[in-house]
Design a protein around this motif. Structure first.
Motif, PDB file in Angstrom:
ATOM      1  N   GLY A   1      49.414  51.001 -34.323  1.00 19.59           N
ATOM      2  CA  GLY A   1      49.145  49.730 -33.875  1.00 19.59           C
ATOM      3  C   GLY A   1      47.728  49.361 -33.815  1.00 19.59           C
ATOM      4  N   MET A   2      46.750  49.836 -33.542  1.00 18.85           N
ATOM      5  CA  MET A   2      45.323  49.993 -33.267  1.00 18.85           C
ATOM      6  C   MET A   2      44.726  50.034 -34.758  1.00 18.85           C
ATOM      7  SD  MET A   2      44.222  49.588 -30.326  1.00 18.85           S
ATOM      8  CE  MET A   2      42.305  50.264 -30.229  1.00 18.85           C
TER       9      MET A   2
ATOM     10  N   THR B   1      53.829  45.734 -31.143  1.00 21.84           N
ATOM     11  CA  THR B   1      54.172  45.966 -29.834  1.00 21.84           C
ATOM     12  C   THR B   1      55.192  46.976 -29.431  1.00 21.84           C
ATOM     13  OG1 THR B   1      55.533  44.290 -29.583  1.00 21.84           O
ATOM     14  CG2 THR B   1      53.494  43.422 -28.907  1.00 21.84           C
TER      15      THR B   1
ATOM     16  N   ASP C   1      54.948  57.494 -28.198  1.00 19.29           N
ATOM     17  CA  ASP C   1      54.120  56.265 -27.619  1.00 19.29           C
ATOM     18  C   ASP C   1      52.783  56.516 -28.273  1.00 19.29           C
ATOM     19  OD1 ASP C   1      54.310  53.936 -25.935  1.00 19.29           O
ATOM     20  OD2 ASP C   1      52.940  54.726 -25.319  1.00 19.29           O
TER      21      ASP C   1
ATOM     22  N   THR D   1      54.091  47.941 -25.568  1.00 21.02           N
ATOM     23  CA  THR D   1      52.598  48.045 -25.568  1.00 21.02           C
ATOM     24  C   THR D   1      51.924  46.838 -25.547  1.00 21.02           C
ATOM     25  OG1 THR D   1      50.829  49.350 -26.247  1.00 21.02           O
ATOM     26  CG2 THR D   1      52.471  48.585 -27.685  1.00 21.02           C
TER      27      THR D   1
ATOM     28  N   SER E   1      56.737  50.398 -28.473  1.00 24.10           N
ATOM     29  CA  SER E   1      56.456  51.511 -27.671  1.00 24.10           C
ATOM     30  C   SER E   1      57.622  52.425 -27.277  1.00 24.10           C
ATOM     31  CB  SER E   1      55.854  50.769 -26.127  1.00 24.10           C
ATOM     32  OG  SER E   1      55.668  51.951 -25.230  1.00 24.10           O
TER      33      SER E   1
ATOM     34  N   ASN F   1      51.032  53.532 -30.733  1.00 23.12           N
ATOM     35  CA  ASN F   1      49.712  52.830 -30.126  1.00 23.12           C
ATOM     36  C   ASN F   1      48.531  53.059 -31.135  1.00 23.12           C
ATOM     37  OD1 ASN F   1      49.628  51.375 -27.421  1.00 23.12           O
ATOM     38  ND2 ASN F   1      50.904  53.034 -27.173  1.00 23.12           N
TER      39      ASN F   1
ATOM     40  N   VAL G   1      48.607  47.281 -25.964  1.00 25.09           N
ATOM     41  CA  VAL G   1      47.296  47.882 -26.303  1.00 25.09           C
ATOM     42  C   VAL G   1      46.778  47.333 -27.632  1.00 25.09           C
ATOM     43  CG1 VAL G   1      46.152  50.138 -27.176  1.00 25.09           C
ATOM     44  CG2 VAL G   1      47.674  49.983 -25.121  1.00 25.09           C
ATOM     45  N   PRO G   2      47.695  46.899 -28.653  1.00 21.36           N
ATOM     46  CA  PRO G   2      46.921  46.385 -29.838  1.00 21.36           C
ATOM     47  C   PRO G   2      46.628  45.056 -29.466  1.00 21.36           C
ATOM     48  CG  PRO G   2      49.225  47.727 -30.406  1.00 21.36           C
ATOM     49  CD  PRO G   2      49.200  47.576 -28.891  1.00 21.36           C
TER      50      PRO G   2
END
Length: 298
Positions: A114-115, A238, A107, A246, A240, A111, A248-249
Protein backbone atom coordinates in the motif's frame (compact mmCIF):
# COMPACT_ATOMS: atom_id res chain seq x y z
CA UNK A 1 -17.60 -10.71 -28.58
CA UNK A 2 -14.16 -9.22 -29.22
CA UNK A 3 -12.66 -7.29 -26.35
CA UNK A 4 -9.51 -5.24 -25.97
CA UNK A 5 -6.44 -6.62 -24.27
CA UNK A 6 -5.21 -5.53 -20.84
CA UNK A 7 -5.42 -1.79 -20.59
CA UNK A 8 -8.22 -1.84 -23.18
CA UNK A 9 -10.43 -3.55 -20.62
CA UNK A 10 -9.59 -0.93 -18.00
CA UNK A 11 -10.53 1.86 -20.40
CA UNK A 12 -13.82 0.13 -21.23
CA UNK A 13 -14.66 -0.21 -17.56
CA UNK A 14 -14.00 3.47 -16.97
CA UNK A 15 -16.03 4.52 -20.00
CA UNK A 16 -19.01 2.29 -19.17
CA UNK A 17 -18.99 2.84 -15.39
CA UNK A 18 -22.06 5.09 -15.44
CA UNK A 19 -24.13 2.43 -17.24
CA UNK A 20 -23.46 -0.32 -14.69
CA UNK A 21 -25.75 -1.32 -11.87
CA UNK A 22 -24.55 -0.57 -8.34
CA UNK A 23 -23.24 -4.12 -7.90
CA UNK A 24 -21.51 -3.99 -11.28
CA UNK A 25 -19.88 -0.67 -10.39
CA UNK A 26 -18.48 -2.25 -7.24
CA UNK A 27 -16.81 -4.97 -9.32
CA UNK A 28 -15.64 -2.61 -12.06
CA UNK A 29 -14.26 -0.14 -9.54
CA UNK A 30 -12.27 -2.89 -7.83
CA UNK A 31 -10.76 -4.11 -11.12
CA UNK A 32 -9.85 -0.55 -12.17
CA UNK A 33 -8.41 0.64 -8.85
CA UNK A 34 -6.95 -2.53 -7.35
CA UNK A 35 -5.46 -4.25 -10.38
CA UNK A 36 -2.55 -5.69 -8.41
CA UNK A 37 -4.95 -7.67 -6.21
CA UNK A 38 -7.14 -9.01 -9.01
CA UNK A 39 -4.89 -11.99 -9.92
CA UNK A 40 -5.15 -13.33 -6.38
CA UNK A 41 -8.96 -13.25 -6.26
CA UNK A 42 -11.50 -15.84 -7.32
CA UNK A 43 -15.10 -15.14 -8.22
CA UNK A 44 -16.12 -16.33 -4.75
CA UNK A 45 -13.48 -14.37 -2.82
CA UNK A 46 -14.22 -11.21 -4.80
CA UNK A 47 -17.96 -11.62 -4.22
CA UNK A 48 -17.36 -12.00 -0.47
CA UNK A 49 -15.04 -8.97 -0.36
CA UNK A 50 -17.52 -6.74 -2.21
CA UNK A 51 -20.63 -8.18 -0.53
CA UNK A 52 -22.21 -9.31 -3.78
CA UNK A 53 -23.10 -12.80 -4.99
CA UNK A 54 -20.76 -15.00 -7.10
CA UNK A 55 -23.58 -15.10 -9.65
CA UNK A 56 -23.33 -11.31 -9.96
CA UNK A 57 -19.58 -11.55 -10.58
CA UNK A 58 -20.17 -14.17 -13.29
CA UNK A 59 -22.92 -12.11 -14.91
CA UNK A 60 -20.69 -9.05 -14.93
CA UNK A 61 -17.87 -10.96 -16.62
CA UNK A 62 -20.23 -12.21 -19.33
CA UNK A 63 -21.51 -8.67 -19.87
CA UNK A 64 -17.94 -7.59 -20.50
CA UNK A 65 -17.48 -10.44 -23.01
CA UNK A 66 -15.77 -13.11 -20.89
CA UNK A 67 -16.98 -16.55 -19.99
CA UNK A 68 -15.98 -16.25 -16.35
CA UNK A 69 -13.83 -14.31 -13.89
CA UNK A 70 -10.80 -16.45 -14.65
CA UNK A 71 -10.93 -15.39 -18.29
CA UNK A 72 -11.31 -11.73 -17.32
CA UNK A 73 -8.23 -12.01 -15.09
CA UNK A 74 -6.24 -13.58 -17.90
CA UNK A 75 -7.14 -10.62 -20.10
CA UNK A 76 -5.22 -8.26 -17.84
CA UNK A 77 -2.00 -10.27 -18.25
CA UNK A 78 -0.34 -9.27 -15.02
CA UNK A 79 3.30 -9.90 -14.37
CA UNK A 80 3.70 -9.58 -10.63
CA UNK A 81 6.66 -10.95 -8.71
CA UNK A 82 5.82 -13.18 -5.79
CA UNK A 83 7.86 -11.00 -3.45
CA UNK A 84 8.23 -7.51 -4.96
CA UNK A 85 10.12 -6.09 -1.98
CA UNK A 86 12.82 -7.50 0.34
CA UNK A 87 12.13 -8.64 3.87
CA UNK A 88 14.79 -7.97 6.44
CA UNK A 89 16.03 -10.50 8.98
CA UNK A 90 14.72 -8.31 11.79
CA UNK A 91 11.14 -8.69 10.60
CA UNK A 92 11.51 -12.43 10.00
CA UNK A 93 12.77 -12.81 13.56
CA UNK A 94 9.84 -10.76 14.85
CA UNK A 95 7.20 -12.95 13.25
CA UNK A 96 9.05 -16.20 14.00
CA UNK A 97 8.03 -16.00 17.66
CA UNK A 98 4.56 -14.62 17.07
CA UNK A 99 1.51 -16.83 17.50
CA UNK A 100 -0.18 -15.01 14.62
CA UNK A 101 2.82 -15.25 12.30
CA UNK A 102 0.92 -15.66 9.06
CA UNK A 103 -1.50 -12.83 9.82
CA UNK A 104 1.25 -10.45 10.92
CA UNK A 105 3.38 -11.22 7.90
CA UNK A 106 0.47 -10.83 5.49
CA UNK A 107 -0.50 -7.54 7.12
CA UNK A 108 3.08 -6.32 6.79
CA UNK A 109 3.09 -7.26 3.11
CA UNK A 110 -0.21 -5.50 2.48
CA UNK A 111 0.90 -2.32 4.22
CA UNK A 112 4.23 -2.20 2.40
CA UNK A 113 2.44 -2.76 -0.92
CA UNK A 114 0.00 0.00 0.00
CA UNK A 115 2.81 2.41 0.83
CA UNK A 116 4.54 1.67 -2.47
CA UNK A 117 1.29 2.38 -4.28
CA UNK A 118 0.83 5.71 -2.49
CA UNK A 119 4.36 6.86 -3.33
CA UNK A 120 3.76 5.91 -6.97
CA UNK A 121 0.51 7.91 -6.91
CA UNK A 122 2.47 10.90 -5.65
CA UNK A 123 4.32 10.94 -8.99
CA UNK A 124 1.19 11.06 -11.17
CA UNK A 125 -0.28 14.09 -12.99
CA UNK A 126 -3.57 13.72 -11.09
CA UNK A 127 -1.73 14.01 -7.77
CA UNK A 128 -0.14 17.23 -9.01
CA UNK A 129 -3.56 18.59 -10.04
CA UNK A 130 -4.96 17.85 -6.57
CA UNK A 131 -1.98 19.47 -4.84
CA UNK A 132 -2.50 22.57 -6.99
CA UNK A 133 -6.18 22.75 -6.00
CA UNK A 134 -5.27 22.52 -2.32
CA UNK A 135 -2.58 25.17 -2.64
CA UNK A 136 -4.50 27.71 -4.73
CA UNK A 137 -8.13 27.54 -3.54
CA UNK A 138 -8.92 30.84 -1.76
CA UNK A 139 -11.03 28.92 0.78
CA UNK A 140 -10.29 25.28 1.61
CA UNK A 141 -12.55 23.05 3.69
CA UNK A 142 -11.70 19.58 5.01
CA UNK A 143 -14.29 17.12 6.27
CA UNK A 144 -14.07 13.58 7.59
CA UNK A 145 -16.67 11.19 8.93
CA UNK A 146 -16.68 8.35 11.42
CA UNK A 147 -13.11 7.35 12.48
CA UNK A 148 -11.65 9.20 9.49
CA UNK A 149 -12.62 12.58 10.97
CA UNK A 150 -9.45 12.48 13.09
CA UNK A 151 -7.25 12.09 10.02
CA UNK A 152 -9.17 14.83 8.23
CA UNK A 153 -8.67 17.20 11.16
CA UNK A 154 -4.95 16.44 11.35
CA UNK A 155 -4.64 17.04 7.62
CA UNK A 156 -6.37 20.41 7.97
CA UNK A 157 -4.13 21.42 10.88
CA UNK A 158 -1.03 20.59 8.82
CA UNK A 159 -2.29 22.67 5.90
CA UNK A 160 -3.09 25.59 8.23
CA UNK A 161 0.63 25.95 8.94
CA UNK A 162 1.36 26.48 5.24
CA UNK A 163 -1.62 28.52 4.01
CA UNK A 164 -4.52 30.61 5.33
CA UNK A 165 -8.27 29.98 5.14
CA UNK A 166 -8.25 26.24 5.86
CA UNK A 167 -11.14 25.02 7.97
CA UNK A 168 -12.50 21.71 9.20
CA UNK A 169 -16.25 21.25 8.77
CA UNK A 170 -18.76 18.86 10.29
CA UNK A 171 -22.47 18.56 10.97
CA UNK A 172 -22.28 19.80 14.56
CA UNK A 173 -24.43 22.83 13.71
CA UNK A 174 -26.99 20.65 11.94
CA UNK A 175 -25.96 21.77 8.44
CA UNK A 176 -22.96 22.41 6.23
CA UNK A 177 -23.77 26.08 5.70
CA UNK A 178 -20.14 27.11 6.35
CA UNK A 179 -19.31 25.32 3.08
CA UNK A 180 -22.48 25.33 1.03
CA UNK A 181 -23.76 28.81 1.84
CA UNK A 182 -20.43 30.48 1.08
CA UNK A 183 -20.24 32.26 -2.27
CA UNK A 184 -16.45 32.45 -2.47
CA UNK A 185 -15.50 31.55 -6.06
CA UNK A 186 -12.86 28.87 -6.47
CA UNK A 187 -13.35 27.35 -3.03
CA UNK A 188 -12.46 23.69 -2.57
CA UNK A 189 -13.55 20.83 -0.32
CA UNK A 190 -11.65 17.70 0.72
CA UNK A 191 -13.69 14.72 1.94
CA UNK A 192 -11.88 11.88 3.71
CA UNK A 193 -14.03 8.75 3.96
CA UNK A 194 -13.79 4.95 3.85
CA UNK A 195 -16.40 2.22 3.95
CA UNK A 196 -18.93 1.80 5.36
CA UNK A 197 -19.53 5.24 3.99
CA UNK A 198 -21.48 7.82 5.94
CA UNK A 199 -24.62 9.01 4.22
CA UNK A 200 -23.54 12.52 5.19
CA UNK A 201 -20.38 12.19 3.09
CA UNK A 202 -22.34 11.36 -0.04
CA UNK A 203 -24.88 14.11 0.60
CA UNK A 204 -22.11 16.68 1.12
CA UNK A 205 -20.40 15.55 -2.09
CA UNK A 206 -23.66 15.85 -4.02
CA UNK A 207 -24.35 19.36 -2.73
CA UNK A 208 -20.75 20.44 -3.31
CA UNK A 209 -21.00 19.35 -6.93
CA UNK A 210 -24.23 21.32 -7.39
CA UNK A 211 -22.62 24.38 -5.80
CA UNK A 212 -19.65 24.22 -8.19
CA UNK A 213 -17.14 23.57 -5.42
CA UNK A 214 -13.88 21.91 -6.44
CA UNK A 215 -14.13 18.55 -4.68
CA UNK A 216 -11.26 16.22 -3.77
CA UNK A 217 -12.25 12.80 -2.46
CA UNK A 218 -9.74 10.70 -0.49
CA UNK A 219 -11.19 7.25 -0.01
CA UNK A 220 -10.64 3.51 -0.40
CA UNK A 221 -10.80 1.36 -3.50
CA UNK A 222 -14.33 0.17 -2.86
CA UNK A 223 -15.99 3.58 -3.17
CA UNK A 224 -17.64 3.30 -6.57
CA UNK A 225 -19.73 6.47 -6.25
CA UNK A 226 -17.11 9.17 -5.58
CA UNK A 227 -16.39 9.59 -9.30
CA UNK A 228 -20.01 10.62 -9.81
CA UNK A 229 -19.24 13.90 -8.06
CA UNK A 230 -15.62 14.68 -8.95
CA UNK A 231 -12.75 13.51 -11.16
CA UNK A 232 -10.34 14.21 -8.31
CA UNK A 233 -10.45 10.91 -6.42
CA UNK A 234 -7.55 9.25 -4.63
CA UNK A 235 -8.62 5.63 -4.18
CA UNK A 236 -6.19 4.18 -1.66
CA UNK A 237 -5.48 0.60 -0.53
CA UNK A 238 -6.93 -0.30 2.88
CA UNK A 239 -6.84 -4.10 2.87
CA UNK A 240 -5.44 -5.62 6.04
CA UNK A 241 -4.95 -9.01 7.67
CA UNK A 242 -6.09 -7.55 10.99
CA UNK A 243 -9.55 -6.92 12.41
CA UNK A 244 -9.62 -3.31 11.16
CA UNK A 245 -8.82 -2.08 7.67
CA UNK A 246 -5.40 -0.44 7.58
CA UNK A 247 -5.18 3.35 7.55
CA UNK A 248 -1.40 3.43 7.06
CA UNK A 249 -1.50 4.20 3.29
CA UNK A 250 -4.13 6.90 3.85
CA UNK A 251 -2.07 8.61 6.56
CA UNK A 252 0.93 8.45 4.22
CA UNK A 253 -1.10 9.97 1.38
CA UNK A 254 -2.34 12.85 3.53
CA UNK A 255 1.19 13.53 4.78
CA UNK A 256 2.61 13.53 1.25
CA UNK A 257 -0.21 15.77 0.04
CA UNK A 258 0.45 18.32 2.78
CA UNK A 259 4.11 18.29 1.77
CA UNK A 260 3.14 18.74 -1.89
CA UNK A 261 1.09 21.81 -0.95
CA UNK A 262 4.10 23.36 0.84
CA UNK A 263 6.23 22.71 -2.24
CA UNK A 264 3.58 24.30 -4.46
CA UNK A 265 3.48 27.40 -2.28
CA UNK A 266 7.26 27.61 -2.15
CA UNK A 267 8.77 30.73 -0.61
CA UNK A 268 5.32 32.29 -0.13
CA UNK A 269 4.67 29.81 2.70
CA UNK A 270 7.77 30.75 4.68
CA UNK A 271 6.49 33.94 6.41
CA UNK A 272 3.37 32.14 7.64
CA UNK A 273 5.32 29.12 8.86
CA UNK A 274 7.74 31.40 10.73
CA UNK A 275 4.98 33.50 12.25
CA UNK A 276 3.03 30.47 13.47
CA UNK A 277 6.21 29.04 14.98
CA UNK A 278 6.82 32.31 16.82
CA UNK A 279 3.24 32.47 18.10
CA UNK A 280 3.36 28.87 19.28
CA UNK A 281 6.59 29.50 21.15
CA UNK A 282 5.15 32.61 22.77
CA UNK A 283 1.80 31.17 23.86
CA UNK A 284 2.72 27.52 24.45
CA UNK A 285 6.37 26.66 23.93
CA UNK A 286 8.14 23.34 23.73
CA UNK A 287 9.64 21.07 26.35
CA UNK A 288 12.94 22.52 27.57
CA UNK A 289 12.20 26.00 26.24
CA UNK A 290 10.77 28.85 28.29
CA UNK A 291 7.93 30.73 26.53
CA UNK A 292 9.16 34.15 25.41
CA UNK A 293 6.48 36.04 27.35
CA UNK A 294 7.84 34.55 30.60
CA UNK A 295 11.43 35.41 29.68
CA UNK A 296 10.40 38.99 28.95
CA UNK A 297 8.59 39.35 32.28
CA UNK A 298 11.81 38.66 34.21
Amino acid sequence: MTVGRGTGLIERLREEMASFTEAERLIANFVVNDRQSVPFETASSLAKKLDVSPVTVGRFCRRMGYRNFRELKAELKFDIAATPWPRGEQFDQLVANDAGKSELQRDFDLNVAGMLEVYNLARTPEWDVIATILAEAPELYVSGFQPERGMAAQFAYMLQYARPNVRTVDLAAGHFADVLADDCPGRALVIVETRRYSRQAQMLARHAQKAGIALVFITDKYCHWAHQYTPHVLALPTESAMFWDTLVPMVAALTLLSNAVVLKLGASAEPRLSRISELYQEFTGHVGQTPRKQRGEG
